[in-house]
Motif scaffolding. Structure first.
Motif, PDB file in Angstrom:
ATOM      1  N   THR A   1       0.851  -1.180   0.000  1.00 21.82           N
ATOM      2  CA  THR A   1       0.000   0.000   0.000  1.00 21.82           C
ATOM      3  C   THR A   1       0.891   1.235   0.000  1.00 21.82           C
TER       4      THR A   1
ATOM      5  N   GLU B   1      -7.548   6.871   2.914  1.00 16.63           N
ATOM      6  CA  GLU B   1      -8.458   6.379   1.869  1.00 16.63           C
ATOM      7  C   GLU B   1      -7.739   5.418   0.934  1.00 16.63           C
TER       8      GLU B   1
ATOM      9  N   LYS C   1      -7.570   2.129   2.691  1.00 16.55           N
ATOM     10  CA  LYS C   1      -8.890   1.497   2.637  1.00 16.55           C
ATOM     11  C   LYS C   1      -9.126   0.859   1.277  1.00 16.55           C
ATOM     12  N   ASP C   2      -8.659   1.536   0.216  1.00 19.41           N
ATOM     13  CA  ASP C   2      -8.815   0.989  -1.131  1.00 19.41           C
ATOM     14  C   ASP C   2      -8.024  -0.314  -1.278  1.00 19.41           C
ATOM     15  N   THR C   3      -6.837  -0.365  -0.688  1.00 20.88           N
ATOM     16  CA  THR C   3      -6.047  -1.599  -0.709  1.00 20.88           C
ATOM     17  C   THR C   3      -6.789  -2.717   0.012  1.00 20.88           C
ATOM     18  N   LEU C   4      -7.374  -2.393   1.148  1.00 22.88           N
ATOM     19  CA  LEU C   4      -8.113  -3.401   1.924  1.00 22.88           C
ATOM     20  C   LEU C   4      -9.359  -3.876   1.179  1.00 22.88           C
ATOM     21  N   ASN C   5      -9.959  -2.984   0.413  1.00 25.29           N
ATOM     22  CA  ASN C   5     -11.198  -3.333  -0.298  1.00 25.29           C
ATOM     23  C   ASN C   5     -10.955  -4.082  -1.605  1.00 25.29           C
ATOM     24  N   THR C   6      -9.746  -3.946  -2.166  1.00 22.80           N
ATOM     25  CA  THR C   6      -9.536  -4.490  -3.509  1.00 22.80           C
ATOM     26  C   THR C   6      -8.432  -5.537  -3.622  1.00 22.80           C
TER      27      THR C   6
ATOM     28  N   LYS D   1     -11.000 -10.115   3.390  1.00 25.61           N
ATOM     29  CA  LYS D   1     -11.544  -9.263   4.462  1.00 25.61           C
ATOM     30  C   LYS D   1     -10.706  -9.340   5.736  1.00 25.61           C
TER      31      LYS D   1
END
Length: 257
Positions: free
Chosen positions: A193, A234, A237-242, A246
């Motif tokens: 990230t 943010e 968060k994008d790294t965690l979401n994509t 989970k």
């Protein structure tokens, strides 16, 4: 007047005084050392400078080359000798231990290891009172990844881009510097990230609230608000979401970054 200004700006800095006299260099000539390096040592071990340094001796913050030229070491032997080169106290303790016992298996007890473990863990908060001593940073990070995956039951680990965490098959996945990457499979279960760097990164300005290093870019943040901070969060968060499931096994970061 212009010439006088130029000469004053480019005056070479003087080295601080040093009363240590290095031993006389008595090994191979410089060119033979270069030849050995080229023919017998892996090119993966890179060198700096067109004429690489042939260092001969160290003393505290000083290094000396084969010609007796003195250098001031500003990065502590690549951040590995924080007490200085050949510190007299460390040298004396090492010589004393070498005269007593070199090595034995960890299945036996030896006083020095236990004394060291007690002093080291006294610096750590509860419940971090257990240590596992290793031989290198790569080995330590390799073990940390292995233990995190076993303990959590998860596999993916996140690291900051631009980080170096080792060259072993495990840690190479977390190492995010192109020079250390090779044309073999690596990085399985590892994601990177963006490093929140207000100096070189895309976000950050001259009044960044949370950084000791400031950039020359203007900052439009209002009082008490840090837009760079929010932008980097943010991005995480994008790294965690994509890029990862989970749940992850761990997040690793270099303090020096």
């Amino acid at each position: 007047r212009q010439q006088k200004w130029k000469s004053s700006v480019f005056t070479q800095a003087k080295m601080p005084p040093c009363n240590f006299v290095p031993e006389k260099y008595e090994s191979y000539p410089y060119e033979r050392m270069r030849k050995i390096r080229e023919q017998n040592i892996s090119p993966a071990l890179r060198m700096y400078y067109k004429k690489p340094l042939l260092l001969h001796q160290g003393h505290m913050q000083w290094l000396f080359d084969y010609e007796g030229r003195r250098y001031l070491d500003l990065i502590a032997g690549i951040v590995t000798v924080s007490v200085g080169h050949c510190h007299p106290k460390v040298t004396m303790a090492t010589q004393k231990q070498l005269a007593r016992l070199w090595h034995t298996s960890s299945v036996f007890m030896h006083p020095s290891i236990h004394e060291y473990a007690e002093k080291l863990t006294a610096l750590l908060p509860d419940p971090l009172k257990v240590v596992y001593l290793t031989n290198s940073g790569s080995e330590a990070n390799d073990l940390a990844m292995f233990m995190a995956r076993l303990y959590t039951g998860n596999f993916d680990i996140i690291a900051f881009r631009g980080a170096y965490h080792g060259g072993s098959p495990y840690t190479l996945g977390l190492t995010s510097v192109g020079l250390y990457k090779h044309g073999v499979a690596n990085g399985f279960g590892c994601s990177t990230t963006m490093l929140p760097d207000v100096f070189r990164g895309p976000w950050g300005g001259s009044r960044c609230r949370d950084s000791p290093v400031q950039t020359v870019r203007k900052c439009s943040c209002s009082e008490g608000v840090c837009q760079a901070n929010n932008q980097y969060i943010e991005q995480l968060k994008d790294t965690l979401n994509t890029s990862v499931p989970k749940t992850i096994a761990g997040f690793i970061a270099e303090p020096i970054q």
